[in-house]
Design a protein around this motif. Sequence first.
Motif, PDB file in Angstrom:
ATOM      1  N   GLN A  22       0.894   4.340  -2.643  1.00  0.00           N
ATOM      2  CA  GLN A  22       0.748   5.738  -2.248  1.00  0.00           C
ATOM      3  C   GLN A  22       1.863   6.595  -2.845  1.00  0.00           C
ATOM      4  OE1 GLN A  22       0.513   4.920   2.061  1.00  0.00           O
ATOM      5  NE2 GLN A  22      -1.446   6.003   2.072  1.00  0.00           N
ATOM      6  N   LYS A  23       3.080   6.085  -2.803  1.00  0.00           N
ATOM      7  CA  LYS A  23       4.221   6.827  -3.347  1.00  0.00           C
ATOM      8  C   LYS A  23       4.090   7.017  -4.855  1.00  0.00           C
ATOM      9  CE  LYS A  23       7.456   5.211   0.204  1.00  0.00           C
ATOM     10  NZ  LYS A  23       8.656   4.373   0.480  1.00  0.00           N
TER      11      LYS A  23
ATOM     12  N   ILE B 250       0.831  -1.201   0.000  1.00  0.00           N
ATOM     13  CA  ILE B 250       0.000   0.000   0.000  1.00  0.00           C
ATOM     14  C   ILE B 250       0.867   1.253   0.000  1.00  0.00           C
ATOM     15  CG2 ILE B 250      -1.680   1.342   1.323  1.00  0.00           C
ATOM     16  CD1 ILE B 250      -2.857  -1.075  -0.085  1.00  0.00           C
ATOM     17  N   GLU B 251       1.930   1.236   0.785  1.00  0.00           N
ATOM     18  CA  GLU B 251       2.824   2.397   0.835  1.00  0.00           C
ATOM     19  C   GLU B 251       3.442   2.668  -0.532  1.00  0.00           C
ATOM     20  OE1 GLU B 251       5.583   1.512   3.928  1.00  0.00           O
ATOM     21  OE2 GLU B 251       4.259   2.234   5.525  1.00  0.00           O
TER      22      GLU B 251
ATOM     23  N   ILE C 271      -3.112   5.178  -5.354  1.00  0.00           N
ATOM     24  CA  ILE C 271      -4.184   4.895  -4.409  1.00  0.00           C
ATOM     25  C   ILE C 271      -5.430   5.649  -4.860  1.00  0.00           C
ATOM     26  CG2 ILE C 271      -5.002   5.340  -2.067  1.00  0.00           C
ATOM     27  CD1 ILE C 271      -3.222   2.979  -2.164  1.00  0.00           C
TER      28      ILE C 271
ATOM     29  N   ASP D 183      -6.833   8.133  -1.176  1.00  0.00           N
ATOM     30  CA  ASP D 183      -5.793   8.191  -0.155  1.00  0.00           C
ATOM     31  C   ASP D 183      -6.342   8.643   1.190  1.00  0.00           C
ATOM     32  OD1 ASP D 183      -2.921   7.744   0.137  1.00  0.00           O
ATOM     33  OD2 ASP D 183      -2.850   9.847   0.725  1.00  0.00           O
ATOM     34  N   LYS D 184      -7.471   9.349   1.176  1.00  0.00           N
ATOM     35  CA  LYS D 184      -8.072   9.851   2.410  1.00  0.00           C
ATOM     36  C   LYS D 184      -8.464   8.703   3.336  1.00  0.00           C
ATOM     37  CE  LYS D 184     -11.516  13.261   3.915  1.00  0.00           C
ATOM     38  NZ  LYS D 184     -12.207  12.453   4.930  1.00  0.00           N
TER      39      LYS D 184
ATOM     40  N   PHE E 171      -6.803   6.042   3.988  1.00  0.00           N
ATOM     41  CA  PHE E 171      -5.659   5.612   4.785  1.00  0.00           C
ATOM     42  C   PHE E 171      -5.218   6.694   5.766  1.00  0.00           C
ATOM     43  CE2 PHE E 171      -5.659   2.991   1.034  1.00  0.00           C
ATOM     44  CZ  PHE E 171      -5.444   1.734   1.561  1.00  0.00           C
ATOM     45  N   ASN E 172      -5.569   7.925   5.469  1.00  0.00           N
ATOM     46  CA  ASN E 172      -5.224   9.003   6.388  1.00  0.00           C
ATOM     47  C   ASN E 172      -6.214   9.106   7.538  1.00  0.00           C
ATOM     48  OD1 ASN E 172      -3.027   9.738   4.799  1.00  0.00           O
ATOM     49  ND2 ASN E 172      -4.242  11.145   3.550  1.00  0.00           N
TER      50      ASN E 172
ATOM     51  N   GLY F 116       1.307   7.298  -6.376  1.00  0.00           N
ATOM     52  CA  GLY F 116       0.088   8.048  -6.658  1.00  0.00           C
ATOM     53  C   GLY F 116      -1.017   7.208  -7.244  1.00  0.00           C
TER      54      GLY F 116
END
Length: 238
Positions: free
Chosen positions: A220-221, A216-217, A225, A228-229, A231-232, A223
């Motif tokens: 995210q890196k 997942i990371e 995802i 992304d909200k 996971f935040n 772009g």
Amino acid sequence: MILLDICMEFVDDECKKQKQISTIKNIEPDDCINLYDCQLCPLPEEFVKFINQLFHHQIREYFNKSNFDSNSEDLIVFSKISSFLLKIIAFKSYENILKKNDDYFKNLLDILSCFHSMSNDPKSIFFTQDLRSTNNNNKCFAENESVFGFKRNIIGLIANYLHENMQAQEQLRISGRFIALLDSAKIDRNNPFILQWTIFAIRNALKNNPANQQFIENLQKQGEIFDDKIFNDKIKFI
């Protein structure tokens, strides 16, 4: 169909009698309720095993078809059975029947992949659009009875398979179906509470699994995802 309705009513009635869930009036997939560690066994195991086998064998053949009929009675039956399985999969007494078969989990992932491939086709009965999108404000979304709640139920079953199950967590990533799960984090009129079930499934897939967390990371890196909200705000790496 009638038999399944009777069975689900029976399960509800039996659950109401249990002290540990006495405050729950009705157990529905819509409520995203999971009764982990519940020892209740309201239905014979052989009956549950039969329904589960019937569902997986028949639905595999159905999804191998090249086209889908929105008026198909098969779809309505599959949706009803998936709702029944989601209702009882959390019961500890059915764990070996419903959650210990790798082939059945693979089957669910294949179905999810089919949903994913058809969800962006406006001509497909599985077409979904995120109702949160500002681009959809002026569009009319018609509910489809034959597929209503079906995808949500499949993701709910996947979420339960993933719960504290390292083998299922690994299979989700290795099979390449993780992207399909992430893309299901939408608000869909035909699948109430699918967003909540998807978040729950992602949470279970990441728990105590560094490889999935790294996957997942990396997305995210890059772009990639979709939301992304989530996971935040909703999911923390555990």
